[in-house]
Motif scaffolding. Structure first.
Motif, PDB file in Angstrom:
ATOM      1  N   UNK A 192       0.803  -1.214   0.000  1.00 11.38           N
ATOM      2  CA  UNK A 192       0.000   0.000   0.000  1.00 11.38           C
ATOM      3  C   UNK A 192       0.842   1.273   0.000  1.00 11.38           C
ATOM      4  N   UNK A 193       1.954   1.267   0.716  1.00 11.50           N
ATOM      5  CA  UNK A 193       2.753   2.488   0.817  1.00 11.50           C
ATOM      6  C   UNK A 193       3.801   2.587  -0.291  1.00 11.50           C
ATOM      7  N   UNK A 194       4.605   1.516  -0.453  1.00  9.61           N
ATOM      8  CA  UNK A 194       5.685   1.559  -1.433  1.00  9.61           C
ATOM      9  C   UNK A 194       5.251   1.108  -2.824  1.00  9.61           C
ATOM     10  N   UNK A 195       4.242   0.232  -2.916  1.00  7.92           N
ATOM     11  CA  UNK A 195       3.792  -0.248  -4.211  1.00  7.92           C
ATOM     12  C   UNK A 195       4.749  -1.219  -4.879  1.00  7.92           C
ATOM     13  N   UNK A 196       5.570  -1.918  -4.087  1.00  7.38           N
ATOM     14  CA  UNK A 196       6.538  -2.867  -4.665  1.00  7.38           C
ATOM     15  C   UNK A 196       5.852  -4.157  -5.108  1.00  7.38           C
ATOM     16  N   UNK A 197       4.757  -4.527  -4.442  1.00 11.62           N
ATOM     17  CA  UNK A 197       4.053  -5.773  -4.747  1.00 11.62           C
ATOM     18  C   UNK A 197       2.594  -5.480  -5.001  1.00 11.62           C
ATOM     19  N   UNK A 198       1.950  -6.377  -5.732  1.00 12.29           N
ATOM     20  CA  UNK A 198       0.505  -6.320  -5.903  1.00 12.29           C
ATOM     21  C   UNK A 198      -0.156  -7.089  -4.757  1.00 12.29           C
ATOM     22  N   UNK A 199      -1.422  -6.789  -4.443  1.00  6.58           N
ATOM     23  CA  UNK A 199      -2.108  -7.550  -3.394  1.00  6.58           C
ATOM     24  C   UNK A 199      -2.057  -9.055  -3.681  1.00  6.58           C
ATOM     25  N   UNK A 200      -1.813  -9.824  -2.672  1.00  4.70           N
ATOM     26  CA  UNK A 200      -1.747 -11.282  -2.819  1.00  4.70           C
ATOM     27  C   UNK A 200      -0.362 -11.802  -3.112  1.00  4.70           C
ATOM     28  N   UNK A 201       0.538 -10.967  -3.648  1.00  5.29           N
ATOM     29  CA  UNK A 201       1.885 -11.449  -3.968  1.00  5.29           C
ATOM     30  C   UNK A 201       2.711 -11.735  -2.713  1.00  5.29           C
ATOM     31  N   UNK A 202       2.406 -11.051  -1.600  1.00  6.34           N
ATOM     32  CA  UNK A 202       3.129 -11.333  -0.361  1.00  6.34           C
ATOM     33  C   UNK A 202       2.915 -12.775   0.082  1.00  6.34           C
ATOM     34  N   UNK A 203       1.690 -13.246  -0.025  1.00  6.60           N
ATOM     35  CA  UNK A 203       1.416 -14.641   0.343  1.00  6.60           C
ATOM     36  C   UNK A 203       2.103 -15.600  -0.618  1.00  6.60           C
ATOM     37  N   UNK A 204       2.161 -15.242  -1.896  1.00  4.15           N
ATOM     38  CA  UNK A 204       2.916 -16.063  -2.837  1.00  4.15           C
ATOM     39  C   UNK A 204       4.382 -16.130  -2.413  1.00  4.15           C
ATOM     40  N   UNK A 205       4.943 -14.985  -2.005  1.00  2.00           N
ATOM     41  CA  UNK A 205       6.338 -14.961  -1.564  1.00  2.00           C
ATOM     42  C   UNK A 205       6.554 -15.800  -0.329  1.00  2.00           C
ATOM     43  N   UNK A 206       5.611 -15.747   0.610  1.00  2.00           N
ATOM     44  CA  UNK A 206       5.741 -16.571   1.810  1.00  2.00           C
ATOM     45  C   UNK A 206       5.660 -18.045   1.447  1.00  2.00           C
ATOM     46  N   UNK A 207       4.804 -18.384   0.492  1.00  3.81           N
ATOM     47  CA  UNK A 207       4.735 -19.771   0.042  1.00  3.81           C
ATOM     48  C   UNK A 207       6.048 -20.225  -0.561  1.00  3.81           C
ATOM     49  N   UNK A 208       6.705 -19.354  -1.329  1.00  2.00           N
ATOM     50  CA  UNK A 208       8.017 -19.699  -1.874  1.00  2.00           C
ATOM     51  C   UNK A 208       9.039 -19.861  -0.758  1.00  2.00           C
ATOM     52  N   UNK A 209       8.990 -18.956   0.234  1.00  2.00           N
ATOM     53  CA  UNK A 209       9.940 -19.036   1.346  1.00  2.00           C
ATOM     54  C   UNK A 209       9.767 -20.331   2.127  1.00  2.00           C
ATOM     55  N   UNK A 210       8.543 -20.832   2.208  1.00  2.00           N
ATOM     56  CA  UNK A 210       8.301 -22.079   2.936  1.00  2.00           C
ATOM     57  C   UNK A 210       8.909 -23.284   2.218  1.00  2.00           C
ATOM     58  N   UNK A 211       9.161 -23.178   0.920  1.00  2.00           N
ATOM     59  CA  UNK A 211       9.717 -24.309   0.186  1.00  2.00           C
ATOM     60  C   UNK A 211      11.238 -24.291   0.149  1.00  2.00           C
ATOM     61  N   UNK A 212      11.863 -23.250   0.704  1.00  2.00           N
ATOM     62  CA  UNK A 212      13.323 -23.148   0.664  1.00  2.00           C
ATOM     63  C   UNK A 212      13.910 -23.465   2.030  1.00  2.00           C
ATOM     64  N   UNK A 213      15.187 -23.872   2.076  1.00  2.00           N
ATOM     65  CA  UNK A 213      15.862 -23.954   3.371  1.00  2.00           C
ATOM     66  C   UNK A 213      16.082 -22.561   3.931  1.00  2.00           C
ATOM     67  N   UNK A 214      16.356 -22.484   5.237  1.00  2.00           N
ATOM     68  CA  UNK A 214      16.598 -21.195   5.855  1.00  2.00           C
ATOM     69  C   UNK A 214      15.348 -20.630   6.500  1.00  2.00           C
ATOM     70  N   UNK A 215      15.461 -19.466   7.139  1.00  2.00           N
ATOM     71  CA  UNK A 215      14.342 -18.890   7.888  1.00  2.00           C
ATOM     72  C   UNK A 215      13.220 -18.415   6.974  1.00  2.00           C
ATOM     73  N   UNK A 216      11.986 -18.478   7.481  1.00  2.00           N
ATOM     74  CA  UNK A 216      10.838 -18.039   6.706  1.00  2.00           C
ATOM     75  C   UNK A 216      10.870 -16.533   6.448  1.00  2.00           C
ATOM     76  N   UNK A 217      11.588 -15.793   7.287  1.00  2.00           N
ATOM     77  CA  UNK A 217      11.698 -14.353   7.066  1.00  2.00           C
ATOM     78  C   UNK A 217      12.476 -14.066   5.788  1.00  2.00           C
ATOM     79  N   UNK A 218      12.986 -15.126   5.143  1.00  2.00           N
ATOM     80  CA  UNK A 218      13.623 -14.973   3.838  1.00  2.00           C
ATOM     81  C   UNK A 218      12.667 -14.367   2.812  1.00  2.00           C
ATOM     82  N   UNK A 219      11.395 -14.287   3.159  1.00  2.00           N
ATOM     83  CA  UNK A 219      10.435 -13.632   2.276  1.00  2.00           C
ATOM     84  C   UNK A 219      10.814 -12.185   2.030  1.00  2.00           C
ATOM     85  N   UNK A 220      11.616 -11.586   2.912  1.00  2.00           N
ATOM     86  CA  UNK A 220      12.056 -10.201   2.677  1.00  2.00           C
ATOM     87  C   UNK A 220      12.839 -10.096   1.368  1.00  2.00           C
TER      88      UNK A 220
END
Length: 449
Positions: free
Chosen positions: A275-303
Motif C-alpha cells: 500500500x505504501x511503497x507499491x513494490x508488490x501487488x495484493x496477494x503477492x506477499x502470500x505467494x512470496x511466503x509460500x516460496x519461502x516455505x519451500x526453501x531452506x533457511x528462515x521463513x523471514x527470507x520472504x524479505x
C-alpha cells in the motif's frame, strides 16, 4: 579480545568438520524455526555431541529473546562457541546461503512464470518429513527440559497463551523469565536446572570471551558499520527517494521489530510494501511466503522476495539486475543484525550460566520454549496436512483451526510414513528426507493426474 584460558588438552573440532556439518544443516533447514531447531538439536546434540542439551537450550533461550530469526541466531551462537568469530560467521553464512540462492532462483522464476507448481511438488514430501522430525524434537526436548510437574504446567500455559489466545511470544517468554527469577529468589527447587539425561558431554572444545566494556565497543565498532554503512552510502549517492535506499531503510527498521518470525510481521510488511511503497501487488506477499516455505533457511527470507520485486519494478535498471540488487539489500539489512546481536551478547549470556537465580529464569524460559515449539509444530502441521486453515475469534480466544473438510489424505499419509520411518524403523535423517521427498513427488504426480 581476552580469551578465557583453557586446558591444553582441550577436545578439538576442526574447522573443516564444522564446515561440512553447517553445510548439511544449511541445505536441510526446512520447516521454519521449529524444523530448524529440531535439526540442529538432532545433529549437534544427539549425533555429534558437540554441545550438551543444557548449553544448546541456554543459547536458544537467549536467541528467543532477540529480534530476528531465532534459528539463524542459534546457529551463529553455537558456531561462535565452537570456533569464535570465524565459527559464528561460517555457521551463519552456511545456514543462510542455500536459502538465499534458492529464493533468488524462485523469485526469478516467479517473476517470469508466476507460481512454480513443480517446486511445490518437489517439496511436498519434504515438508512431511520435516513435520515428523519436529514432532520427534518436541518429544525429546520435553523429556529433557520438563523434569517435573511445575515445568510441564509452565510449558502448557505457554502453549495455550500462544495457540488459544494469540499472545505475542516475546511477552510469553518475558513472563516465563520473570516467573523463573521469582522462583529462583524463593529457592523453588522445581526450577533448579537439571542434567540433560545424557552422559556428560565433553565441552572442553567450546570457547568463550571475557565480556567487558572494551569488548562491547569493539563489536559495535565493527558490526554497526558492516550493517549500516551500505545504507549510509545509498542515502549519500542515490538519495532518500531511490528504491534501493527505501528498501534499505525499510528492512533495517524491520530488523529491529521482527519478534516472532515471519508470520508475526507479515501483515505489517505486506501493508507497507503493497500500500505504501507499491513494490508488490495484493496477494503477492502470500505467494512470496509460500516460496519461502519451500526453501531452506528462515521463513523471514520472504524479505528477499519483497526486495527483489521492488528492485525489479522500480529501479529503472535491467529488471533482473535491479531485482538481484533489491533482494540482496533486503537480505543484508535483515540478517546482518543477527551477527551483531550474537557477537555482542553471547559472552555476557555465557558468563551468566553459573548464577543460580538467573539459571532458574532460563530454566523457566526453557519450559516455555517447549510450549512455543509445540505451537510452531502444530501450526506447521496444520498447513502441511490441511489445505485451508481459518481463525476462530470469540472473546479473548483467537486461534487457528484447520478446515477438516480440506484434509489432504496424501499429505497425512506421507506424515504417518515419515513418523513410522523415524520411530519404528529408526532410520537416519537423510533416509527419512530422501524417502519422503521421493514419495511426495510420486504422490503429487498421481494426485495431479
Amino acid at each position: 579480545m581476552q580469551e578465557v584460558a583453557v586446558s591444553a588438552e582441550r577436545r578439538q573440532i576442526s574447522l573443516a568438520d564444522a564446515f561440512w556439518v553447517w553445510f548439511k544443516i544449511g541445505i536441510l533447514s526446512f520447516g521454519g524455526p521449529a524444523g530448524q531447531i529440531a535439526l540442529m538439536q538432532r545433529i549437534l546434540v544427539d549425533e555429534k555431541g558437540w554441545v550438551s542439551e543444557q548449553r544448546f537450550l541456554h543459547a536458544l533461550n537467549y536467541c528467543m529473546l532477540l529480534p530476528g530469526p531465532e534459528a539463524t541466531q542459534l546457529a551463529i551462537y553455537i558456531g561462535w562457541l565452537l570456533h569464535r568469530t570465524l565459527g559464528g560467521l561460517m555457521a551463519g553464512i552456511l545456514f543462510l546461503l542455500p536459502g538465499v540462492l534458492a529464493m533468488f532462483a524462485l523469485s526469478i522464476s516467479y517473476a517470469a512464470l508466476g507460481n512454480v507448481p513443480l517446486v511445490e511438488a518437489l517439496f511436498f514430501g519434504l515438508k512431511a518429513a520435516v513435520l515428523a522430525i519436529v514432532i520427534g524434537a518436541v518429544i525429546r526436548l520435553g523429556q529433557r527440559a520438563l523434569a517435573n510437574a511445575p515445568r510441564y504446567i509452565l510449558a502448557a500455559l505457554a502453549f495455550l497463551a500462544l495457540f488459544v489466545f494469540d499472545i505475542p511470544f516475546p511477552l510469553v517468554i518475558l513472563c516465563a523469565g520473570l516467573f523463573g527469577l521469582l522462583a529462583g529468589r524463593l529457592g523453588w527447587q522445581s526450577f533448579v536446572p537439571a542434567g540433560s539425561g545424557h552422559a556428560a558431554v565433553d565441552e572442553s572444545h567450546l570457547h568463550s570471551v571475557t565480556p567487558s566494556r572494551w569488548y562491547a565497543l569493539k563489536i559495535l565498532a565493527v558490526w554497526l558499520p558492516v550493517w549500516l554503512a551500505p545504507l549510509a552510502l545509498m542515502l549519500y549517492w542515490l538519495g532518500p527517494d531511490d528504491v534501493f535506499t527505501q528498501i534499505g531503510l525499510f528492512f533495517s527498521k524491520l530488523a529491529l521489530v521482527t519478534f516472532g518470525g515471519a508470520y508475526a510481521v507479515l501483515s505489517y510488511m505486506a501493508q507497507q510494501a503493497v500500500e505504501f511503497h507499491g513494490w508488490l501487488a495484493p496477494g503477492e506477499m502470500l505467494d512470496g511466503l509460500g516460496l519461502a516455505e519451500t526453501t531452506p533457511g528462515p521463513l523471514i527470507m520472504v524479505v528477499q522476495f519483497v526486495g527483489f520485486l521492488g528492485g525489479l519494478r522500480e529501479s529503472g535498471l535491467d529488471p533482473l539486475l535491479g531485482g538481484l540488487i533489491g533482494g540482496l539489500i533486503a537480505s543484508w539489512m535483515t540478517f546482518v543484525p543477527s551477527f551483531l546481536w550474537i557477537f555482542l551478547g553471547a559472552p555476557y549470556i555465557e558468563s551468566l550460566r553459573n548464577r543460580p537465580v538467573l539459571n532458574s529464569a532460563l530454566a523457566a524460559i526453557t519450559a516455555a520454549v517447549v510450549g512455543v515449539i509445540l505451537n510452531l509444530a502444530l501450526w506447521f502441521g496444520f498447513h502441511v496436512v490441511f489445505d485451508d486453515v481459518e481463525r476462530l475469534s470469540v472473546g479473548p480466544v483467537d486461534m487457528a483451526l484447520p478446515v477438516f473438510a480440506s484434509l489432504d489424505v496424501f499429505a497425512l499419509g506421507l506424515v504417518l510414513m515419515a513418523l513410522c520411518c523415524q520411530f519404528v524403523l529408526r532410520l537416519g535423517l537423510f533416509s527419512i528426507l530422501g524417502i519422503s521427498a521421493l514419495a511426495g513427488v510420486l504422490l503429487s504426480w498421481i494426485s495431479g493426474v
